[in-house]
Motif scaffolding. Sequence first.
Motif, short mmCIF file in Angstrom:
data_model
loop_
_atom_site.label_atom_id
_atom_site.label_comp_id
_atom_site.label_asym_id
_atom_site.label_seq_id
_atom_site.Cartn_x
_atom_site.Cartn_y
_atom_site.Cartn_z
N PHE A 111 -7.64 2.27 3.08
CA PHE A 111 -6.35 2.14 2.41
C PHE A 111 -6.52 1.29 1.16
O PHE A 111 -7.46 0.50 1.06
CB PHE A 111 -5.30 1.51 3.34
N GLU A 112 -5.63 1.50 0.19
CA GLU A 112 -5.63 0.64 -0.99
C GLU A 112 -4.57 -0.45 -0.79
O GLU A 112 -3.57 -0.24 -0.11
CB GLU A 112 -5.37 1.43 -2.28
N GLU A 113 -4.83 -1.61 -1.36
CA GLU A 113 -3.85 -2.70 -1.31
C GLU A 113 -3.66 -3.22 -2.73
O GLU A 113 -4.60 -3.75 -3.33
CB GLU A 113 -4.35 -3.81 -0.39
N ASP A 114 -2.46 -3.04 -3.26
CA ASP A 114 -2.13 -3.51 -4.60
C ASP A 114 -1.42 -4.86 -4.50
O ASP A 114 -0.55 -5.05 -3.64
CB ASP A 114 -1.21 -2.51 -5.31
N THR B 36 0.84 -1.18 0.00
CA THR B 36 0.00 0.00 0.00
C THR B 36 0.88 1.24 0.00
O THR B 36 2.00 1.22 0.53
CB THR B 36 -0.94 0.03 1.22
N ARG C 77 -6.17 -4.58 -7.21
CA ARG C 77 -6.23 -3.46 -6.28
C ARG C 77 -7.52 -3.58 -5.51
O ARG C 77 -8.57 -3.87 -6.08
CB ARG C 77 -6.15 -2.12 -6.99
#
Length: 279
Positions: A254-257, A246, A272
């Motif tokens: 939050f974003e999680e790639d 992230t 994502r």
Amino acid sequence: MTTAIRSEFDQGIALTPHPDEPGRYDGELGAGWQIGGGVNGGLLLAVAGHALSLAHTARPESAGHTDPVSISGYYLSAATPGPVTVRTDVVRTGRKLSTGTAALSQDGVERLRVLATHGDLAAHDGEVRTTAAPPQLPPPDQCVGVEHAPKELIAQAALLERFDMRLDPASIGWALGQPSGSGRIQGWFRLADGREPDPLLLLLVADALPPVTFDLGMPGWAPTVELTVHLRAKPAPGWLRVVHATRNLAGGYFEEDAEVWDETGRLVAQSRQLARVPR
């Protein structure tokens, strides 16, 4: 005569067409795929993706479009072990790609709404131009397996017992009370029962590692709001290399790639998701 034993994953995403309602598929979510109080979001996405694969197979004009190419899911409520229904609708059929929607529900309560495009990954152009590189990891036998996870973590995440997951020692300081703060977790992945990876399994793998917020010193499970997975190729047999990271946590989200690489070093999936910060 012996009967082949299906993988726990295949049992977990198994669906039966409803005899009186075209496009409807019924299944059973197992307790072995729970994380916290609900069923893992990646497993749910795989169930919905499987339903759409079956829906395309049932139509002559899209019968070859069995692989998800791009799939997005919005998580509306927490799914629990028990019966599940997926209603599908094929909204467009093309020569190379077909698009459909799926609504996954339990007892009339919708859990997940999906929009996805399916095709035939084996028929994609083989050209690759990329600056991406697979994560550099120690060999699996030098990484940290699920058997070393804290007992309280296993108690909250039954699905970890379905995985043979080996995390990079450099990214598990959080397990020792020393998170790095970089928001990155990476490691090796395969199913504990030896089932080889395929496109539907990649949907689970995109949401399989612990939340990257663990590495930010924020323990607890992070509920997914939305998850999108792009599949780039059919994975080769063997280990998968997975990295979650992230770059932004703000406003309670939050974003999680994620990137998933196969045994040959090819990038086979990217994802994502937007998730809530653990409470």
